[in-house]
Design a protein around this motif. Structure first.
Motif, PDB file in Angstrom:
ATOM      1  N   ARG A  33       0.827  -1.195   0.000  1.00  0.00           N
ATOM      2  CA  ARG A  33       0.000   0.000   0.000  1.00  0.00           C
ATOM      3  C   ARG A  33       0.867   1.252   0.000  1.00  0.00           C
ATOM      4  N   LEU A  34       0.335   2.296  -0.602  1.00  0.00           N
ATOM      5  CA  LEU A  34       0.976   3.605  -0.627  1.00  0.00           C
ATOM      6  C   LEU A  34       0.296   4.456   0.440  1.00  0.00           C
ATOM      7  N   ASN A  35       1.003   4.736   1.521  1.00  0.00           N
ATOM      8  CA  ASN A  35       0.452   5.530   2.613  1.00  0.00           C
ATOM      9  C   ASN A  35       0.879   6.979   2.467  1.00  0.00           C
ATOM     10  N   ILE A  36      -0.077   7.890   2.575  1.00  0.00           N
ATOM     11  CA  ILE A  36       0.168   9.307   2.305  1.00  0.00           C
ATOM     12  C   ILE A  36      -0.099  10.117   3.576  1.00  0.00           C
ATOM     13  N   THR A  37       0.873  10.935   3.960  1.00  0.00           N
ATOM     14  CA  THR A  37       0.738  11.801   5.130  1.00  0.00           C
ATOM     15  C   THR A  37       1.221  13.203   4.780  1.00  0.00           C
ATOM     16  N   ALA A  38       0.888  14.163   5.663  1.00  0.00           N
ATOM     17  CA  ALA A  38       1.264  15.562   5.418  1.00  0.00           C
ATOM     18  C   ALA A  38       1.747  16.195   6.720  1.00  0.00           C
ATOM     19  N   PRO A  39       2.944  15.852   7.188  1.00  0.00           N
ATOM     20  CA  PRO A  39       3.458  16.472   8.410  1.00  0.00           C
ATOM     21  C   PRO A  39       3.780  17.952   8.180  1.00  0.00           C
ATOM     22  N   ALA A  40       3.746  18.702   9.266  1.00  0.00           N
ATOM     23  CA  ALA A  40       4.007  20.138   9.153  1.00  0.00           C
ATOM     24  C   ALA A  40       4.801  20.623  10.357  1.00  0.00           C
ATOM     25  N   VAL A  41       5.534  21.699  10.156  1.00  0.00           N
ATOM     26  CA  VAL A  41       6.261  22.393  11.224  1.00  0.00           C
ATOM     27  C   VAL A  41       5.642  23.781  11.362  1.00  0.00           C
ATOM     28  N   CYS A  42       5.192  24.120  12.577  1.00  0.00           N
ATOM     29  CA  CYS A  42       4.470  25.369  12.807  1.00  0.00           C
ATOM     30  C   CYS A  42       5.336  26.435  13.475  1.00  0.00           C
TER      31      CYS A  42
END
Length: 273
Positions: free
Chosen positions: A58-67
């Motif tokens: 499976r291709l797992n997609i995430t969007a981490p961010a630095v605030c």
């Protein structure tokens, strides 16, 4: 609120005279690319990356961010949510919610776009915008260990159609157990039945309720071996309102006493006309 400023993915050119090492089998990993920076009206910002797993079915997609908020000395933890869409070679591979996943389609440049909302803990950052990035994945497509086919993929209105599903295990991995599930559209009136004792319409409700879903069917096989496929015959009755029937196969690949092994495989989709 300003939109995201897109950041390009940097490419590194190898030095002259460097000899390329023989490529080793790729181990599972996560690739991330800078996707954009969201800006607020009071100096707050969120640097968002888009990430995709490599080396699994499976291709797992995430969007981490630095605030970063208006209070420069505060260390923020970011939470991201939203939706994603993936393209490869100009073709859409699907959409979904963040975080999310889909079946891995093989090596290539995956163009990922997302609409994200980024909020911080403690409060101080709450930004929404669109970001995008291209993630190059090189892991080879894993050969399927199991295959499901259907001999009659078209259902007819106001008719009962007999469909035979064939389940194969083409690999020495795994064992003889698998579970095939089929489900139609809930409010269409479609009914899925089988005289095979390995199949049952799912039981729903609290005990002692005995209500079963007529539009769904679960079948369990236990003698699945390479060279010895299992066949399941079902009858699908469609009324005046058409319904598709989708299916999926769940199987376990024993790896010692590891808990999370095996996979879910998309089966044939029966259309209706």
């Amino acid at each position: 609120m300003a939109g995201a400023a897109l950041l390009p993915l940097a490419l590194v050119t190898p030095a002259w005279g460097q000899t390329a090492a023989a490529s080793a089998p790729e181990t599972p990993g996560t690739l991330c690319a800078a996707a954009g920076t969201l800006h607020g009206s009071h100096g707050e910002q969120a640097q968002v990356s888009l990430c995709a797993d490599s080396g699994s079915p499976r291709l797992n997609i995430t969007a981490p961010a630095v605030c970063q908020g208006a209070a420069a000395k505060v260390q923020y933890v970011c939470r991201t949510e939203g939706t994603w869409e993936v393209h490869r070679a100009g073709k859409s591979l699907g959409t979904g919610s963040l975080p999310g996943s889909r079946l891995y389609a093989g090596p290539g440049a995956y163009e990922i776009s997302a609409t994200v909302r980024v909020r911080s803990v403690p409060a101080g950052v709450d930004l929404t915008g669109k970001v995008r990035a291209t993630v190059p994945l090189t892991a080879p497509l894993t050969k399927a260990t199991h295959v499901v086919t259907a001999d009659n993929p078209v259902l007819r209105r106001n008719a009962t159609t007999t469909v035979t599903y064939t389940i194969r295990r083409d690999s020495d991995q795994g064992d003889g157990n698998a579970r095939l599930g089929m489900i139609g559209e809930e409010k269409s009136g479609v009914q899925i039945r089988s005289a095979d004792r390995r199949c049952v319409n799912p039981l729903v409700g609290r005990y002692p309720a005995n209500t079963r879903l007529a539009h769904a069917l679960d079948c369990t096989v236990t003698e699945l071996q390479p060279g010895h496929p299992e066949k399941i015959k079902v009858r699908v009755t469609v009324g005046a309102k058409c319904s598709t029937v989708v299916s999926k196969l769940g199987y376990w690949v024993p790896q010692g006493q590891s808990m999370y092994t095996g996979a879910m495989l998309e089966g044939p989709k029966l259309t209706c006309r």
